[in-house]
Each structure stands twice: as structure tokens, then as C-alpha cells.
Write an enzyme that holds these catalytic residues in place. Structure first.
Site, short mmCIF file in Angstrom:
data_model
loop_
_atom_site.label_atom_id
_atom_site.label_comp_id
_atom_site.label_asym_id
_atom_site.label_seq_id
_atom_site.Cartn_x
_atom_site.Cartn_y
_atom_site.Cartn_z
N GLU A 238 48.10 38.43 70.27
CA GLU A 238 49.32 38.48 71.10
C GLU A 238 48.97 39.37 72.28
OE1 GLU A 238 52.15 36.98 70.56
OE2 GLU A 238 52.27 36.55 68.41
N CYS B 121 54.98 43.62 77.50
CA CYS B 121 54.27 42.39 77.79
C CYS B 121 55.22 41.36 78.39
CB CYS B 121 53.63 41.84 76.53
SG CYS B 121 54.81 41.58 75.20
P1 NAD Z 1 45.02 47.90 74.35
O1 NAD Z 1 44.49 46.52 74.34
O2 NAD Z 1 44.35 48.91 75.19
O3 NAD Z 1 45.02 48.49 72.86
C1 NAD Z 1 45.68 47.86 71.79
C2 NAD Z 1 45.10 48.35 70.48
O4 NAD Z 1 43.73 47.93 70.36
C3 NAD Z 1 45.09 49.86 70.32
O5 NAD Z 1 45.40 50.18 68.97
C4 NAD Z 1 43.64 50.22 70.66
O6 NAD Z 1 43.22 51.44 70.08
C5 NAD Z 1 42.90 49.03 70.05
N1 NAD Z 1 41.59 48.74 70.61
C6 NAD Z 1 41.12 49.01 71.86
N2 NAD Z 1 39.87 48.52 72.00
C7 NAD Z 1 39.53 47.91 70.83
C8 NAD Z 1 38.38 47.20 70.37
N3 NAD Z 1 37.31 47.01 71.15
N4 NAD Z 1 38.38 46.70 69.11
C9 NAD Z 1 39.46 46.86 68.31
N5 NAD Z 1 40.58 47.53 68.69
C10 NAD Z 1 40.61 48.05 69.94
O7 NAD Z 1 46.58 47.76 74.73
P2 NAD Z 1 47.67 48.92 74.94
O8 NAD Z 1 47.42 49.60 76.25
O9 NAD Z 1 47.82 49.73 73.71
O10 NAD Z 1 49.01 48.01 75.06
C11 NAD Z 1 49.40 47.36 76.22
C12 NAD Z 1 48.98 45.89 76.22
O11 NAD Z 1 49.51 45.22 75.10
C13 NAD Z 1 49.51 45.14 77.42
O12 NAD Z 1 48.51 44.30 77.94
C14 NAD Z 1 50.64 44.30 76.85
O13 NAD Z 1 50.95 43.14 77.57
C15 NAD Z 1 50.13 43.99 75.49
N6 NAD Z 1 51.23 43.64 74.58
C16 NAD Z 1 51.36 42.34 74.16
C17 NAD Z 1 52.43 41.98 73.34
C18 NAD Z 1 52.63 40.57 72.87
O14 NAD Z 1 53.35 40.35 71.92
N7 NAD Z 1 52.05 39.57 73.52
C19 NAD Z 1 53.34 42.96 72.94
C20 NAD Z 1 53.17 44.26 73.40
C21 NAD Z 1 52.09 44.60 74.20
#
Ligand code: NAD
Length: 487
Positions: free
Chosen positions: A254, A288
Site C-alpha cells: 500500500e 497517502c
Molecule cells: P517509509 O516508506 O519511509 O517507511 C515505511 C516503513 O518501512 C517504516 O516502518 C520504515 O522503517 C520501513 N522501512 C524503510 N525502509 C525499509 C526497507 N528497505 N525494508 C523494509 N522496511 C523498510 O514511509 P513513511 O515515511 O513512514 O510513511 C509515509 C509514506 O507512506 C507515504 O509515501 C505515504 O503515501 C505512504 N502511505 C501509504 C498508505 C496507503 O494505504 N497506501 C497509507 C499511509 C501512508
């Protein structure tokens, strides 16, 4: 939830107990408005993931053999535990994410709906008895749990984005290992663990491992984790897809969005600016499903920009815990600096700021900007800040073409005085979700939430879509007599 009396201080939640991480590390739980570190969460490492996975595998088998009534009962007890702690959970979400009380309350009520809907799901994973081409053969298709689900969540809606995965996965007989964002280890993880502990969850079926990238990567690559459910940025989602693809592991992503709010020439202008302000600014634009592109018919454009700017100027911004304000702080300096840079680049390319445009400390003023070039990052990337770029179009066809001119496909809204025109327009949009005459931020536990293109991969969250997500199908046959083969 007083800050020092939690069971989870400096701990992880493994095999039903709050315990210190193997490395002894901690993560500061930071109040986003004041900057104060008001608690310490345990910081997991790969060794903790391995320990958790070892106990989860056996626990999952026993859990999947429980009756659906027992699985549903646990989820209802968790919902009750959340109800008992609603006031303290609300404060925790407000401090950890920097949001207003209304957003925290929304998370609590949405998480409760996720739990109660998932309780109903436990008895709905039905299979089929199939006609068979073999005389006398009994042939059926049944639903079985995927197994151990690794769940990785972002910081923006830590409680509900966790719960919308945890609850249905458990309902359908899986076990869950959750890694919340390091920005929200408490409301996104350890405080949720407290609910499961209070509700009497069997040890091992739900475990929480706050940590950094290394922990997320171990969850993805661990051989006992059968499925990875990731909510977060498209950039990280792509890395996870690559990794999980190499391992041929089930993955559900997502991801981000660059969502459009389209105002057609027959829309009610007051309504349009109100919906525009909510879609663009709520929770500092850090969702998002924020509208990052406002596409407006020329005849309404001046009135829209003026009305939206007036609403932006009227929004108060500050510390949501100590003041009664409309918007809180940005999540961190990195996100804030990036948003400012995208805005500065757009201005350098000819855009004009008509409201906001600056920050004070961590507080970014809601911003309206016009004349934005479609070549800028502000227009083409997910902004994740309270910035509303407005683009003027000359026809419905142009509005549709501009709205679809993005690799993302999460959500769009279209505003019109004629709902049938809205439906027709909606059907031309390439997005997983479209709302006619309402704001882009919408979510209901029963509705299929998710995106197309670079906004997601895998299935949808919500309702019966969760059965597809968190079960496998097994074809099972029984042949009554001995079968005969040529050798
Ligand atoms: P992010 O992608 O930086 O991190 C998300 C999670 O992934 C965190 O727990 C982080 O520690 C982990 N992570 C980071 N690198 C990783 C890797 N290489 N392998 C495994 N895990 C890893 O996102 P964020 O800044 O926490 O959140 C914001 C983003 O989330 C925005 O792009 C937003 O659009 C998206 N989002 C999407 C939805 C949806 O339902 N589509 C909902 C909410 C947020």
C-alpha cells in the site's frame, strides 16, 4: 497512558511478554510539537526478529486450529481494551504523530471498526465444493491461512494502519510480526501490544518489533515469514517488491499517491473550497490520500483560489496538545525541509504563493500556490505537506487527461453539481478509489482500500478483500476407492 507506567518501556513484545531487546537498544518516543522524548521503546535487531519468528510459527499453527468464535472473541476483547484506554491512546497518538484530537479519535474509532469487522470475517472464509471430473471424487477448495505475516507500517496513521492488517490477518488464522515506524513505536506498536496482552491473546500470535530498516529487511527475508504486508512510500515499496520477488514471497504493498481533486465548472464553489481545504491540509497534508493536485475549471478558478486561500489563512497551526489549533507540527525536519524545497523549486519555475508558504519551528502554514508548472516536482511527486497547488483547465477532457497524467493511482475526487456527470468522469479516472462530491481522504473498514500503478501492488484492504489477502486456496480431493494408474 502515563508516560512512565507502561509495561513496554525499553521493551519489545515477543512471545506474549514485554522483554528487553537482545542488543539492549532503545528508540526515543518523541513529542513532535515540543521535541521532548517522553518515553523509550525497545529497539529490535535481526536477532529479535529471529527469536519472534521462532515462537510465532508454532503459535500460528495452534491459533489456526482454534474455532472461529475464539478468534473473533479475541478481536472483540482487543476492541474493548482499546475502548477502556481510549483517552490515553488519544493523547499518545496526538503526541507521537503531532495531530489534532479529531484525527486521534478517528484512528481509535476506525481501529475499533477494523477489529469488529475482522471478528465477523473469522467465520466468513468459506470454501467451495467443486464438481469433479472423476467419478465418486469429493473435490473442494478451502481457505487456509497464509501463515506468518510480516507487517511494516508508516508513522502517519500508526494505530489504524497497523490494525487494518493485524485484525483481519489474525481473524483468518495467521500470526503477525509487526514493525512500526521508528517515528511511532508506541501508538504504532507497543501500545497495541498492550491491548492484545490485556485481551488475553495467546503468546506468539502477535509480536511487536520496533526498529529500523534492518528489522524491516529481516522481516522481508526471514524464511518463516510467508507474506509481507507493507504500507509506506513507493520508493521503499519498490525495494521490498524486488526483495520479496527474488524470494517468491507473497507481498502486498500500500504505497504513496499524488491524488487529484477535480473541480468541474458546475460545482458549488463554497463546497468545493471546503472540500479542497480538507483534502489538501488535514493532518498537515501528511497522508497517502491527501489531494496534492487541485485541478479547477477556468470559470471557477479565481473564486476557488480566493476561497481556498481564505480558508488556509484562517487555519491555526501549533502544538495540538497544549493549544486548540487546526494543524500541528510536521513529523520531522527532513519532511519539512523537503516540502519547502519542492515549493521553492516551483516558485523558481514561475509559481505564485497566495497563502502560507513558510514555517515557524516545526509548524508549516497551509499553503496555496498557483501557476505551478507541470514539469515541477511539486506537481509530479507526493508532497506530504499542507501545500495545495492549483492548476486551471479549459475543459472536462483536459481535466481528465491532467488527472490521469501520473504514474500513481490511489484516490481522486471529482466535484460537480451533476452526480451522473461525476460518475461518468469518475469512470475515466485511473485510480483505485474515486469519490464524487466528497474529499479525497475517505476510509471505511468494509470498503476495498488501495491503489493502482505506483500506489500499490497486491490486493486491497477492507471487507472481503481481506480474505483474498490473508488466505491461500487449497484444492483438496478425496477418492473413495483405490485409484488405478498404468504403472
Ligand atoms: P517509509 O516508506 O519511509 O517507511 C515505511 C516503513 O518501512 C517504516 O516502518 C520504515 O522503517 C520501513 N522501512 C524503510 N525502509 C525499509 C526497507 N528497505 N525494508 C523494509 N522496511 C523498510 O514511509 P513513511 O515515511 O513512514 O510513511 C509515509 C509514506 O507512506 C507515504 O509515501 C505515504 O503515501 C505512504 N502511505 C501509504 C498508505 C496507503 O494505504 N497506501 C497509507 C499511509 C501512508
Amino acid at each position: 497512558m502515563g508516560s512512565h507506567d507502561q509495561q513496554w518501556q525499553e521493551r519489545l513484545f515477543i512471545d506474549g511478554t514485554f522483554r528487553r531487546p537482545a542488543s539492549g537498544g532503545t528508540i526515543g518516543v518523541r513529542d513532535k510539537a515540543s521535541g521532548e522524548i517522553f518515553a523509550l521503546a525497545g529497539l529490535a535487531t535481526e536477532a529479535d526478529v529471529d527469536a519472534a519468528a521462532a515462537t510465532a510459527t508454532a503459535a500460528q499453527r495452534a491459533w489456526s486450529e482454534r474455532t472461529y468464535a475464539e478468534r473473533a472473541g479475541l478481536l472483540r476483547n482487543v476492541a474493548a481494551a482499546l475502548g477502556d484506554r481510549a483517552a490515553s491512546f488519544r493523547e499518545l497518538i496526538m503526541r507521537e504523530t503531532g495531530c489534532i484530537a479529531g484525527k486521534a479519535d478517528y484512528e481509535i474509532s476506525a481501529a475499533t471498526s477494523e477489529l469488529t469487522e475482522a471478528a465477523g470475517l473469522a467465520s466468513r472464509a468459506v470454501g467451495e465444493v467443486l464438481p469433479s471430473g472423476h467419478a465418486g471424487r469429493f473435490s473442494l477448495s478451502e481457505r487456509i491461512p497464509v501463515g506468518l505475516v510480516g507487517v511494516i507500517t508508516p508513522w502517519n496513521f500508526p494505530l489504524v494502519l497497523g490494525m487494518r492488517v493485524i485484525a483481519p490477518a489474525l481473524a483468518l488464522g495467521n500470526a503477525v510480526l509487526l514493525k512500526p515506524s521508528p517515528e511511532t513505536p508506541a501508538s504504532g506498536g507497543l501500545a497495541i501490544a498492550e491491548l492484545f496482552a490485556a485481551a488475553g491473546a495467546p503468546p506468539g500470535i502477535f509480536q511487536v518489533l520496533p526498529g529500523d530498516v534492518e528489522v524491516g529487511q529481516r522481516l522481508v527475508t526471514h524464511p518463516d515469514v510467508s507474506m509481507v504486508h507493507f504500507t509506506g512510500s513507493t520508493h521503499v515499496g519498490r525495494q521490498i517488491a524486488r526483495e520479496a520477488g527474488g524470494l517468491l514471497k507473497k507481498v502486498s504493498l500500500e504505497l504513496g499517491g499524488n491524488n487529484a481533486l477535480i473541480v468541474l465548472d458546475d460545482a458549488d464553489i463554497e463546497q468545493a473550497t471546503m472540500i479542497g481545504a480538507w483534502s489538501g491540509f488535514h493532518y498537515q497534508g501528511q497522508t497517502c490520500i491527501t489531494a496534492g493536485r487541485h485541478i479547477v475549471a477556468r470559470g471557477l478558478a479565481d473564486a476557488y483560489v480566493e476561497g481556498l486561500a481564505k480558508r488556509a489563512d484562517a487555519i491555526t497551526v501549533g502544538n495540538t496538545v497544549t493549544e486548540n489549533v487546526g494543524l500541528g507540527p510536521m513529523i520531522n525536519e527532513h519532511q519539512q525541509a523537503r516540502a519547502q524545497q519542492l515549493l521553492d523549486e516551483a516558485v523558481a519555475a514561475g509559481a505564485r504563493i497566495v497563502a502560507g508558504g513558510s514555517s515557524e519551528g516545526p509548524f508549516f502554514r497551509p499553503t496555496v500556490v498557483v501557476g505551478v508548472s507541470r514539469q515541477t516536482r511539486l506537481w509530479n511527486e507526493e508532497i506530504f505537506a499542507p501545500i495545495a497547488p492549483v492548476l486551471v483547465v479549459d475543459s472536462e477532457e483536459e481535466a481528465l487527461a491532467v488527472a490521469n497524467d501520473t504514474p500513481y493511482g490511489l484516490v481522486n475526487s471529482v466535484l460537480t453539481g451533476d452526480p451522473y456527470r461525476g460518475i461518468r468522469f469518475a469512470r475515466g479516472l485511473r485510480a483505485g478509489m474515486v469519490h464524487v462530491n466528497d474529499a479525497t481522504p475517505q476510509d471505511e473498514a468494509l470498503a476495498p482500500f488501495g491503489g493502482m500503478g505506483q500506489s500499490g501492488l497486491g490486493g486491497r484492504s477492507g471487507g472481503d478483500a481481506n480474505i483474498e489477502e490473508f488466505t491461500e486456496r487449497r484444492w483438496l480431493t478425496v477418492t473413495p476407492g483405490p485409484a488405478h494408474y498404468p504403472y
